[in-house]
Design a protein around this motif. Sequence first.
Motif, PDB file in Angstrom:
ATOM      1  N   THR A 374       0.759  -1.351   0.085  1.00 42.29           N
ATOM      2  CA  THR A 374      -0.234   0.111   0.146  1.00 42.29           C
ATOM      3  C   THR A 374       0.951   1.245  -0.279  1.00 42.29           C
ATOM      4  N   LEU A 375       2.309   0.833   1.044  1.00 32.22           N
ATOM      5  CA  LEU A 375       2.433   2.453   0.903  1.00 32.22           C
ATOM      6  C   LEU A 375       3.623   2.822  -0.184  1.00 32.22           C
ATOM      7  N   ILE A 376       3.296   1.488  -0.781  1.00 30.20           N
ATOM      8  CA  ILE A 376       5.097   1.415  -2.105  1.00 30.20           C
ATOM      9  C   ILE A 376       3.840   2.744  -3.031  1.00 30.20           C
ATOM     10  N   ILE A 377       2.797   1.493  -3.731  1.00 23.60           N
ATOM     11  CA  ILE A 377       1.912   1.814  -4.244  1.00 23.60           C
ATOM     12  C   ILE A 377       1.561   3.454  -4.574  1.00 23.60           C
ATOM     13  N   PHE A 378       1.279   4.183  -3.030  1.00 26.60           N
ATOM     14  CA  PHE A 378       1.399   5.276  -2.808  1.00 26.60           C
ATOM     15  C   PHE A 378       2.702   6.374  -3.181  1.00 26.60           C
ATOM     16  N   GLY A 379       3.981   5.400  -2.843  1.00 31.58           N
ATOM     17  CA  GLY A 379       5.369   6.818  -2.861  1.00 31.58           C
ATOM     18  C   GLY A 379       5.682   6.942  -4.543  1.00 31.58           C
ATOM     19  N   ILE A 380       5.371   5.630  -5.282  1.00 31.42           N
ATOM     20  CA  ILE A 380       5.017   6.329  -6.937  1.00 31.42           C
ATOM     21  C   ILE A 380       4.274   7.352  -7.372  1.00 31.42           C
ATOM     22  N   ALA A 381       3.145   7.711  -6.892  1.00 31.35           N
ATOM     23  CA  ALA A 381       2.680   8.772  -7.060  1.00 31.35           C
ATOM     24  C   ALA A 381       2.601  10.118  -6.528  1.00 31.35           C
ATOM     25  N   TYR A 382       3.686   9.933  -5.072  1.00 28.64           N
ATOM     26  CA  TYR A 382       3.780  10.958  -4.592  1.00 28.64           C
ATOM     27  C   TYR A 382       5.428  11.483  -4.881  1.00 28.64           C
ATOM     28  N   GLY A 383       5.998  10.815  -5.508  1.00 29.33           N
ATOM     29  CA  GLY A 383       6.812  11.166  -5.788  1.00 29.33           C
ATOM     30  C   GLY A 383       7.002  12.119  -7.019  1.00 29.33           C
ATOM     31  N   PRO A 384       6.220  12.022  -8.152  1.00 27.84           N
ATOM     32  CA  PRO A 384       6.851  13.511  -9.546  1.00 27.84           C
ATOM     33  C   PRO A 384       5.543  14.395  -8.505  1.00 27.84           C
ATOM     34  N   THR A 385       4.520  14.401  -7.764  1.00 26.20           N
ATOM     35  CA  THR A 385       3.872  15.169  -7.165  1.00 26.20           C
ATOM     36  C   THR A 385       4.426  16.698  -6.939  1.00 26.20           C
ATOM     37  N   GLY A 386       5.528  16.284  -5.920  1.00 27.31           N
ATOM     38  CA  GLY A 386       6.361  17.475  -5.809  1.00 27.31           C
ATOM     39  C   GLY A 386       6.799  18.754  -6.575  1.00 27.31           C
ATOM     40  N   ALA A 387       7.453  18.056  -8.154  1.00 28.06           N
ATOM     41  CA  ALA A 387       7.093  19.456  -8.839  1.00 28.06           C
ATOM     42  C   ALA A 387       5.726  19.573 -10.210  1.00 28.06           C
ATOM     43  N   ALA A 388       4.864  18.412 -10.215  1.00 31.54           N
ATOM     44  CA  ALA A 388       3.740  17.740 -10.908  1.00 31.54           C
ATOM     45  C   ALA A 388       2.781  18.828  -9.872  1.00 31.54           C
ATOM     46  N   LEU A 389       2.169  19.897  -9.460  1.00 26.41           N
ATOM     47  CA  LEU A 389       1.443  20.470  -8.694  1.00 26.41           C
ATOM     48  C   LEU A 389       2.298  21.971  -8.987  1.00 26.41           C
ATOM     49  N   PRO A 390       3.110  22.679  -8.349  1.00 26.81           N
ATOM     50  CA  PRO A 390       4.100  24.117  -9.086  1.00 26.81           C
ATOM     51  C   PRO A 390       4.026  24.158 -10.214  1.00 26.81           C
ATOM     52  N   GLU A 391       4.299  22.967 -10.953  1.00 27.09           N
ATOM     53  CA  GLU A 391       4.703  23.416 -12.482  1.00 27.09           C
ATOM     54  C   GLU A 391       3.509  23.344 -13.487  1.00 27.09           C
ATOM     55  N   MET A 392       1.913  23.187 -12.372  1.00 23.78           N
ATOM     56  CA  MET A 392       0.678  23.615 -13.069  1.00 23.78           C
ATOM     57  C   MET A 392       0.160  24.930 -12.774  1.00 23.78           C
ATOM     58  N   PHE A 393       0.542  25.634 -11.940  1.00 27.31           N
ATOM     59  CA  PHE A 393      -0.048  27.285 -12.061  1.00 27.31           C
ATOM     60  C   PHE A 393       0.956  28.267 -12.161  1.00 27.31           C
ATOM     61  N   GLN A 394       0.428  29.083 -12.161  1.00 30.68           N
ATOM     62  CA  GLN A 394       1.155  30.661 -12.735  1.00 30.68           C
ATOM     63  C   GLN A 394       1.389  30.570 -11.680  1.00 30.68           C
ATOM     64  N   ALA A 395       2.534  31.880 -11.930  1.00 32.83           N
ATOM     65  CA  ALA A 395       3.185  32.167 -10.526  1.00 32.83           C
ATOM     66  C   ALA A 395       2.956  33.484  -9.442  1.00 32.83           C
ATOM     67  N   ARG A 396       1.983  34.491  -9.980  1.00 29.59           N
ATOM     68  CA  ARG A 396       1.281  34.763  -9.264  1.00 29.59           C
ATOM     69  C   ARG A 396       1.147  34.635  -8.301  1.00 29.59           C
ATOM     70  N   PHE A 397      -0.557  32.859  -7.887  1.00 32.89           N
ATOM     71  CA  PHE A 397      -0.957  32.487  -7.553  1.00 32.89           C
ATOM     72  C   PHE A 397       0.165  31.349  -7.182  1.00 32.89           C
ATOM     73  N   ARG A 398       1.090  30.807  -7.542  1.00 30.45           N
ATOM     74  CA  ARG A 398       1.215  29.326  -7.771  1.00 30.45           C
ATOM     75  C   ARG A 398       1.037  28.907  -6.726  1.00 30.45           C
ATOM     76  N   TYR A 399       1.760  29.431  -4.762  1.00 30.34           N
ATOM     77  CA  TYR A 399       1.310  28.916  -3.432  1.00 30.34           C
ATOM     78  C   TYR A 399       0.381  28.581  -3.097  1.00 30.34           C
ATOM     79  N   THR A 400      -0.867  29.125  -3.423  1.00 26.80           N
ATOM     80  CA  THR A 400      -2.625  29.163  -3.169  1.00 26.80           C
ATOM     81  C   THR A 400      -3.184  28.169  -4.435  1.00 26.80           C
TER      82      THR A 400
END
Length: 476
Positions: A374-400
């Motif tokens: 269960t934790l390994i399958i979670f880890g497969i998705a969690y690794g790329p998420t740290g880059a994927a979400l910031p990449e999806m949003f414009q800089a002026r409201f990226r944090y939000t």
Amino acid sequence: MHTHEPTSYQPDSPPPQREENPKKVSLARVAAASSIGTTIEFYDFFIYGTAAALVFPHVFFADQDPATATLASFATFAVAFFARPVGAIVFGHFGDNIGRKRTLVWTLLIMGIATVFIGLLPGYDTGAFGLFSDGIGIWAPILLVLCRFFQGFAVGGEWAGATLLTAEYAPKGRRGMMGMWPQLGPAFAFCLSSGTFLLFTFAASGEMDADSAFLQYGWRIPFILSAALVAVGLWIRLAVEETPVFKTVEIRQTTETVRRLPFLDAIRHQWKEILIAGGALASLFSLFYMGTSFLTSYGTANLGHSRAFVLAMGMIGSVLFGAAIVASAMWSDTIGRRKVIGASCVLAVPWTLCLFPVLDSGSPVAFAAGLWITLIIFGIAYGPTGAALPEMFQARFRYTGAGLGYNLAGILGGAIPPLIAAQLVGSGDSFGVGIMLAVLSGISVLCVVAMHESSRNDINAGAQDESDEESATLVT
């Protein structure tokens, strides 16, 4: 008809050049600050989850029958997930206006104070370290819920800021690798929290009534010790410079006479990305919090495994899902975030249907395998998420924007499933838990299909490119 794609930036002019030496020197600090910050925040978060499974039903809900007490305990666990979007909005506002670094200092302080206070709270009918020897009755769970709210409030602002630190500093083509550092925080934290509780379980085992000693004071020590970790985290985090991308946005904002709230801008311009991110990561959250908190309770209360065994298996599991985070984050730099996250969601559908039949065999080996996979399958998705979400949003409201998407997933996958699971297990329908998780993973698969690949987005150029769009928006 021309449509604007907010997640892709292709400016005509190159972004401003930055000095290379300061950037190279700061990368190690950035990785350390983001990782230790999320480690401390999630350590505080996880010791609560472990205590919610093993301790709080007895300490704060002593007037309830065991099944109701367990459900009430997990309800307090869920409170934090509903507080997280509030934290994402509040801290996102400051993170997008005054900077990532200063905002992250406040998230760490709030989390630390709330966690230490939980360790000092008297129980429903028992005191704390000799204080309130008769307990404080109904005020005990009320104050517990309040502290839990502030934990969730702080975490709601922590994750987005930590990932923005790494994503906005990352060298070209290595955002996934840099983004794995804050993602490793939960792995470190789960190992540390499980190990701390395991240590005090063994320390109390020599006493006449080990369970009584653990319930009276042993569980409190991990909460109080978090103060030392917060002090270390602040020392490291204060040494980090603000990200170059935010400095670019900040310079532009000082020349504007009109500013919009980042929350309103994020909802107005990229509401689809927020919803897609929340749905795509819901499976990730359901696997993680079921694995780290719910299975701790299920393994001890329903399957009869010892507390020490369950905690030890959790420590091993944290190493395995940490390795999965590293491998998947680096892999995503090669094949893209969308494919890696999608692979995890697809694997989760059949696995969640098998999970509880495997666990209910009662074998210790089956429990270990169920938890680890269960934790390994979670880890497969969690690794790329740290880059994927910031990449999806414009800089002026990226944090939000990144915070809202992430914490929406927390509600869908982290708050609701454990509550439903506790009710299903209480009625003897453990297989129903697997069906619920499989359906949630299926929804995540559909949301991943709707995602745009973001690994080639130039988020540094995005800070420049947005100036023309903002000016046009203000004119209209």
